[in-house]
Design a protein around this motif. Structure first.
Motif, PDB file in Angstrom:
ATOM      1  N   THR A  72     -43.336  50.941 -26.838  1.00  0.00           N
ATOM      2  CA  THR A  72     -44.191  52.002 -26.313  1.00  0.00           C
ATOM      3  C   THR A  72     -44.390  53.222 -27.046  1.00  0.00           C
ATOM      4  OG1 THR A  72     -42.127  53.158 -25.088  1.00  0.00           O
ATOM      5  CG2 THR A  72     -43.196  51.334 -23.961  1.00  0.00           C
ATOM      6  N   TYR A  73     -43.937  53.375 -28.123  1.00  0.00           N
ATOM      7  CA  TYR A  73     -44.608  54.315 -29.382  1.00  0.00           C
ATOM      8  C   TYR A  73     -45.969  54.076 -29.356  1.00  0.00           C
ATOM      9  CZ  TYR A  73     -45.608  56.738 -33.448  1.00  0.00           C
ATOM     10  OH  TYR A  73     -46.211  57.215 -34.660  1.00  0.00           O
ATOM     11  N   TRP A  74     -46.505  52.911 -29.386  1.00  0.00           N
ATOM     12  CA  TRP A  74     -47.822  52.595 -29.499  1.00  0.00           C
ATOM     13  C   TRP A  74     -48.575  52.605 -28.490  1.00  0.00           C
ATOM     14  CZ3 TRP A  74     -48.954  52.965 -34.438  1.00  0.00           C
ATOM     15  CH2 TRP A  74     -48.224  52.653 -35.623  1.00  0.00           C
ATOM     16  N   ASP A  75     -49.820  53.386 -28.600  1.00  0.00           N
ATOM     17  CA  ASP A  75     -50.643  53.328 -27.363  1.00  0.00           C
ATOM     18  C   ASP A  75     -51.816  52.263 -27.717  1.00  0.00           C
ATOM     19  OD1 ASP A  75     -49.632  55.407 -25.786  1.00  0.00           O
ATOM     20  OD2 ASP A  75     -50.568  57.016 -27.443  1.00  0.00           O
ATOM     21  N   LEU A  76     -52.305  51.598 -26.735  1.00  0.00           N
ATOM     22  CA  LEU A  76     -53.624  50.585 -26.802  1.00  0.00           C
ATOM     23  C   LEU A  76     -54.737  51.337 -26.742  1.00  0.00           C
ATOM     24  CD1 LEU A  76     -52.155  47.358 -25.257  1.00  0.00           C
ATOM     25  CD2 LEU A  76     -52.015  47.959 -27.629  1.00  0.00           C
ATOM     26  N   VAL A  77     -55.659  51.486 -27.609  1.00  0.00           N
ATOM     27  CA  VAL A  77     -56.907  52.488 -27.437  1.00  0.00           C
ATOM     28  C   VAL A  77     -58.001  51.499 -28.014  1.00  0.00           C
ATOM     29  CG1 VAL A  77     -55.598  54.350 -28.471  1.00  0.00           C
ATOM     30  CG2 VAL A  77     -56.582  52.693 -30.007  1.00  0.00           C
ATOM     31  N   LYS A 130     -46.252  62.529 -31.329  1.00  0.00           N
ATOM     32  CA  LYS A 130     -47.283  62.432 -30.186  1.00  0.00           C
ATOM     33  C   LYS A 130     -47.113  62.713 -28.863  1.00  0.00           C
ATOM     34  CE  LYS A 130     -48.595  58.083 -30.960  1.00  0.00           C
ATOM     35  NZ  LYS A 130     -48.729  56.574 -31.384  1.00  0.00           N
ATOM     36  N   ASP A 131     -46.431  63.686 -28.358  1.00  0.00           N
ATOM     37  CA  ASP A 131     -46.006  63.895 -27.232  1.00  0.00           C
ATOM     38  C   ASP A 131     -44.824  62.819 -26.530  1.00  0.00           C
ATOM     39  OD1 ASP A 131     -47.632  66.456 -27.187  1.00  0.00           O
ATOM     40  OD2 ASP A 131     -49.357  65.441 -26.675  1.00  0.00           O
ATOM     41  N   LYS A 132     -44.131  62.283 -27.282  1.00  0.00           N
ATOM     42  CA  LYS A 132     -43.162  61.527 -27.044  1.00  0.00           C
ATOM     43  C   LYS A 132     -41.899  61.901 -27.610  1.00  0.00           C
ATOM     44  CE  LYS A 132     -46.644  57.805 -26.462  1.00  0.00           C
ATOM     45  NZ  LYS A 132     -46.888  56.482 -26.825  1.00  0.00           N
ATOM     46  N   VAL A 133     -40.920  61.157 -26.828  1.00  0.00           N
ATOM     47  CA  VAL A 133     -39.519  61.307 -27.575  1.00  0.00           C
ATOM     48  C   VAL A 133     -38.812  60.245 -27.595  1.00  0.00           C
ATOM     49  CG1 VAL A 133     -37.330  62.562 -26.963  1.00  0.00           C
ATOM     50  CG2 VAL A 133     -39.339  63.850 -26.536  1.00  0.00           C
ATOM     51  N   LEU A 134     -38.382  60.040 -28.885  1.00  0.00           N
ATOM     52  CA  LEU A 134     -37.721  58.671 -29.266  1.00  0.00           C
ATOM     53  C   LEU A 134     -36.655  58.766 -30.218  1.00  0.00           C
ATOM     54  CD1 LEU A 134     -40.092  56.408 -30.992  1.00  0.00           C
ATOM     55  CD2 LEU A 134     -40.448  58.862 -30.931  1.00  0.00           C
ATOM     56  N   THR A 135     -35.549  57.652 -30.208  1.00  0.00           N
ATOM     57  CA  THR A 135     -34.545  57.832 -31.268  1.00  0.00           C
ATOM     58  C   THR A 135     -35.338  57.640 -32.720  1.00  0.00           C
ATOM     59  OG1 THR A 135     -34.216  55.454 -31.428  1.00  0.00           O
ATOM     60  CG2 THR A 135     -33.169  56.913 -29.798  1.00  0.00           C
ATOM     61  N   TYR A 139     -38.372  55.144 -33.709  1.00  0.00           N
ATOM     62  CA  TYR A 139     -39.326  55.303 -34.437  1.00  0.00           C
ATOM     63  C   TYR A 139     -39.595  54.709 -35.758  1.00  0.00           C
ATOM     64  CZ  TYR A 139     -42.548  58.554 -37.164  1.00  0.00           C
ATOM     65  OH  TYR A 139     -43.412  59.016 -37.843  1.00  0.00           O
ATOM     66  N   LEU A 140     -38.663  54.563 -36.454  1.00  0.00           N
ATOM     67  CA  LEU A 140     -38.642  53.980 -37.966  1.00  0.00           C
ATOM     68  C   LEU A 140     -39.137  52.331 -37.439  1.00  0.00           C
ATOM     69  CD1 LEU A 140     -35.403  55.334 -39.495  1.00  0.00           C
ATOM     70  CD2 LEU A 140     -37.962  55.963 -39.878  1.00  0.00           C
ATOM     71  N   ARG A 141     -38.425  51.605 -36.605  1.00  0.00           N
ATOM     72  CA  ARG A 141     -38.748  50.329 -35.917  1.00  0.00           C
ATOM     73  C   ARG A 141     -40.361  49.933 -35.700  1.00  0.00           C
ATOM     74  NH1 ARG A 141     -37.149  47.113 -31.465  1.00  0.00           N
ATOM     75  NH2 ARG A 141     -36.041  48.856 -30.536  1.00  0.00           N
ATOM     76  N   ALA A 142     -40.688  51.318 -34.992  1.00  0.00           N
ATOM     77  CA  ALA A 142     -42.146  51.229 -34.917  1.00  0.00           C
ATOM     78  C   ALA A 142     -42.995  50.879 -36.010  1.00  0.00           C
ATOM     79  CB  ALA A 142     -42.534  52.275 -33.903  1.00  0.00           C
ATOM     80  N   TYR A 143     -42.601  51.674 -37.293  1.00  0.00           N
ATOM     81  CA  TYR A 143     -43.457  51.830 -38.321  1.00  0.00           C
ATOM     82  C   TYR A 143     -43.521  50.483 -39.132  1.00  0.00           C
ATOM     83  CZ  TYR A 143     -45.912  56.255 -38.564  1.00  0.00           C
ATOM     84  OH  TYR A 143     -46.816  57.226 -38.225  1.00  0.00           O
TER      85      TYR A 143
END
Length: 223
Positions: A72-77, A130-135, A139-143
């Protein structure tokens, strides 16, 4: 998933991408990339900003509960229209470097620092971006997905350039499937799933049929 696995996936993908940029010939910086409207030099400039974002985020602690994870770090735009000022800013910044060696050096410099920061980060530590909080681990896994997609963008018109590691492509596919909420057909390779899934390539008639109902929800444009 262990943190060693997370940092391993992040570092493997990022290191491979930095190495691939390092091998791009000066004249190929003016080749089109896989990002619509961007040359290779523009993409590399974007990677400098990505590396800066990693550094900034990893030293931006949060003290509230997580509001997002690696998915959910990623937004669909919506697909870029070209009207966003940032779309024009990146090419101007890239052109300002002039000599590709300067752009290559800047990415290696800040990119290496981002890689070291990732290895030193506390996986359970909470960060804000990005106005979100995560571990930091999420965060690294998202990248990992970001690195795989941009590595494919880099080599889109450079047939002799090194491709992303197979482990990075597999991890990125899994991440994109989580965002999609459904698996991509097994007959699509990891590379094709990523390219088709994010609109970097139009699916063939056979691929569209194999995608079934998922085809109507593509492309997944990440922001």
């Amino acid at each position: 998933m262990t943190y060693d696995r997370v940092t391993g996936d992040f570092s493997r993908g990022w290191s491979a991408l930095l190495a691939a940029v390092g091998e791009v010939a000066d004249e190929d910086f003016d080749q089109p990339s896989g990002c619509r409207g961007w040359l290779v030099r523009d993409l590399v400039c974007h990677l400098v900003i990505d590396a800066q974002d990693v550094l900034i985020t990893l030293v931006t602690p949060a003290d509230s509960a997580p509001t997002a994870d690696a998915t959910t770090y990623w937004d669909l735009v919506e697909p870029p229209s070209g009207d966003d000022p940032l779309d024009a800013l990146i090419p101007r910044l890239a052109a300002a470097y002039g000599d590709p060696a300067l752009l290559r050096f800047h990415l290696d410099d800040v990119g290496s620092a981002a890689g070291r920061a990732a290895e030193l980060a506390d996986p359970a530590g909470l960060v804000s971006t990005k106005d979100k909080v995560l571990t930091a681990g999420d965060y690294l896994r998202a990248y990992v997905l970001e690195w795989a997609l941009h590595h494919l963008d880099l080599v889109a018109r450079l047939p002799s350039a090194p491709r992303p590691p197979v482990q990075t492509l597999a991890a990125a596919r899994t991440a994109l499937e989580r965002i999609a909420g459904a698996p991509f057909p097994a007959e699509l390779s990891d590379t094709d799933a990523l390219l088709v899934g994010t609109g970097r390539r139009t699916p063939t008639a056979g691929e569209t049929a194999a995608l079934g109902g998922l085809a109507a929800r593509l492309p997944l444009v990440l922001g």
